[in-house]
Design a protein around this motif. Sequence first.
Motif, PDB file in Angstrom:
ATOM      1  N   PHE A  88       0.844  -1.191   0.000  1.00  0.00           N
ATOM      2  CA  PHE A  88       0.000   0.000   0.000  1.00  0.00           C
ATOM      3  C   PHE A  88       0.882   1.245   0.000  1.00  0.00           C
ATOM      4  N   ILE A  89       0.715   2.068  -1.028  1.00  0.00           N
ATOM      5  CA  ILE A  89       1.437   3.337  -1.128  1.00  0.00           C
ATOM      6  C   ILE A  89       0.412   4.462  -1.110  1.00  0.00           C
ATOM      7  N   GLU A  90       0.567   5.392  -0.186  1.00  0.00           N
ATOM      8  CA  GLU A  90      -0.375   6.498  -0.103  1.00  0.00           C
ATOM      9  C   GLU A  90      -0.333   7.344  -1.370  1.00  0.00           C
ATOM     10  N   LEU A  91      -1.482   7.912  -1.743  1.00  0.00           N
ATOM     11  CA  LEU A  91      -1.560   8.655  -3.004  1.00  0.00           C
ATOM     12  C   LEU A  91      -0.572   9.807  -3.060  1.00  0.00           C
ATOM     13  N   HIS A  92      -0.432  10.522  -1.952  1.00  0.00           N
ATOM     14  CA  HIS A  92       0.485  11.668  -1.983  1.00  0.00           C
ATOM     15  C   HIS A  92       1.933  11.218  -2.122  1.00  0.00           C
ATOM     16  N   GLU A  93       2.252  10.014  -1.676  1.00  0.00           N
ATOM     17  CA  GLU A  93       3.607   9.491  -1.828  1.00  0.00           C
ATOM     18  C   GLU A  93       3.885   9.104  -3.280  1.00  0.00           C
ATOM     19  N   ARG A  94       2.863   8.662  -4.001  1.00  0.00           N
ATOM     20  CA  ARG A  94       3.039   8.297  -5.409  1.00  0.00           C
ATOM     21  C   ARG A  94       3.464   9.518  -6.218  1.00  0.00           C
ATOM     22  N   GLY A  95       2.809  10.633  -5.942  1.00  0.00           N
ATOM     23  CA  GLY A  95       3.187  11.856  -6.629  1.00  0.00           C
ATOM     24  C   GLY A  95       4.584  12.315  -6.257  1.00  0.00           C
ATOM     25  N   LYS A  96       4.929  12.170  -4.980  1.00  0.00           N
ATOM     26  CA  LYS A  96       6.265  12.573  -4.527  1.00  0.00           C
ATOM     27  C   LYS A  96       7.350  11.757  -5.223  1.00  0.00           C
ATOM     28  N   ILE A  97       7.091  10.464  -5.433  1.00  0.00           N
ATOM     29  CA  ILE A  97       8.068   9.613  -6.121  1.00  0.00           C
ATOM     30  C   ILE A  97       8.341  10.157  -7.517  1.00  0.00           C
ATOM     31  N   ALA A  98       7.285  10.519  -8.224  1.00  0.00           N
ATOM     32  CA  ALA A  98       7.439  11.038  -9.587  1.00  0.00           C
ATOM     33  C   ALA A  98       8.127  12.398  -9.598  1.00  0.00           C
ATOM     34  N   ASN A  99       7.744  13.261  -8.673  1.00  0.00           N
ATOM     35  CA  ASN A  99       8.331  14.597  -8.632  1.00  0.00           C
ATOM     36  C   ASN A  99       9.807  14.557  -8.258  1.00  0.00           C
ATOM     37  N   LYS A 100      10.147  13.706  -7.308  1.00  0.00           N
ATOM     38  CA  LYS A 100      11.549  13.585  -6.898  1.00  0.00           C
ATOM     39  C   LYS A 100      12.420  13.089  -8.045  1.00  0.00           C
ATOM     40  N   ALA A 101      11.858  12.210  -8.863  1.00  0.00           N
ATOM     41  CA  ALA A 101      12.609  11.663 -10.005  1.00  0.00           C
ATOM     42  C   ALA A 101      12.667  12.631 -11.166  1.00  0.00           C
ATOM     43  N   LYS A 102      11.935  13.757 -11.069  1.00  0.00           N
ATOM     44  CA  LYS A 102      11.826  14.710 -12.171  1.00  0.00           C
ATOM     45  C   LYS A 102      11.421  13.969 -13.445  1.00  0.00           C
ATOM     46  N   ALA A 103      10.361  13.184 -13.293  1.00  0.00           N
ATOM     47  CA  ALA A 103       9.902  12.325 -14.375  1.00  0.00           C
ATOM     48  C   ALA A 103       9.371  13.137 -15.553  1.00  0.00           C
ATOM     49  N   ASP A 104       9.453  12.533 -16.713  1.00  0.00           N
ATOM     50  CA  ASP A 104       8.904  13.127 -17.925  1.00  0.00           C
ATOM     51  C   ASP A 104       7.445  12.718 -18.129  1.00  0.00           C
TER      52      ASP A 104
END
Length: 374
Positions: A88-104
């Motif tokens: 289980f990954i919290e929704l706000h953590e999913r966004g943080k993962i993408a933002n931290k990676a500077k995803a495209d």
Amino acid sequence: MYRKLIYSSLLMILFPVVLSFHTTLMSQPTQKKFIVVLDAGHGGADPGNRGNGYKEKDIVLKVALAVGAALEKDGRFEVIYTRDKDQFIELHERGKIANKAKADLFVSIHCNAHRSQASGTETFVLGLHANDENFDVAKNENSVILLEDNYEANYDGFDPNSPESIIGLTLMQEEYLEQSLILASVVQDHFTNTLKRKSRGVKQAGFVVLHQTYMPSVLIELGFLTNNKEGKYLNSAKGQQEMSNSIINSIVKYKESLDAAYYVAEPEISADTTASGSKIYEDITFKVQISAGGNDVELLPENFNGLDQLSKIQFGTIYKYYFGSTSDYMQIKALRAVAVEKGYDASFIVAFKDNELISLTEALKMHSSSNKSK
């Protein structure tokens, strides 16, 4: 605010137009891997929907892992998963993962459910729900936050059951709406034309997980587990492989389309360039596109990080905002640098001829005659 859904027909019109002028100013762009964050919905204590006894969390994880495995074999891509196992990954953590990676790119994968035998694929971008059906889909996906500890603090008091709460979600994704719509259109096109799956179209709704990301983002509903035939298909190895292949091809096509637009060979500065550093293209007007979205924003410097020389054009329900206006290509390059300094890192040059948008490639091929000796 968004006034209505962006339908697939509009997207197919926008798609070639957007890509034809979406370009950077650098003649030799930095080559880096294209970072894709794959988000398998639900997981752990949150099974997702259980239509026909299937588990959404298991199906979407298998599809996400298959998509990631294929992309990882392509040297152009880097893949990051919000989860790669049943957790289980919290929704706000999913966004943080993408933002931290500077995803495209951020791609969230889900399965749908309904009381009826509804069927078909649909791909969402962030926006006002626009109708009760879209709100219900978003509400179902957003309700997972109720499983989180201290969710009111994590989401600033957001209530997944309140239509009013949705309104506050849309602003941060405005800058990326256009590209999100493009990808969503490509995904649905592959589902429909390649796999012959029923399409429910490209839609907008207020998904918390999309709100959390600062990049082009889509949420894919693979189909309805509650539909007897479709649920069985999605729970099968064949169905999962076919759906993952379609998503893989969509992501690759999206990236390659951007590459074709970004990597425009810039013409050499020749004798047409004067000592003052000008390069005039007669009958061409260059502008810097700084943003696009569904909001009709007043053209005031305070609304655009202090920039002036502003203009906007409405394309369907999308407003595109521009900085500067000149026939001098060197000047517009300088203005784009100013836009970047003001925080518009994703800004790019566009070209108009006779008040019609044309591709930058076409514009740069045109003979610059204003500075040519007579």
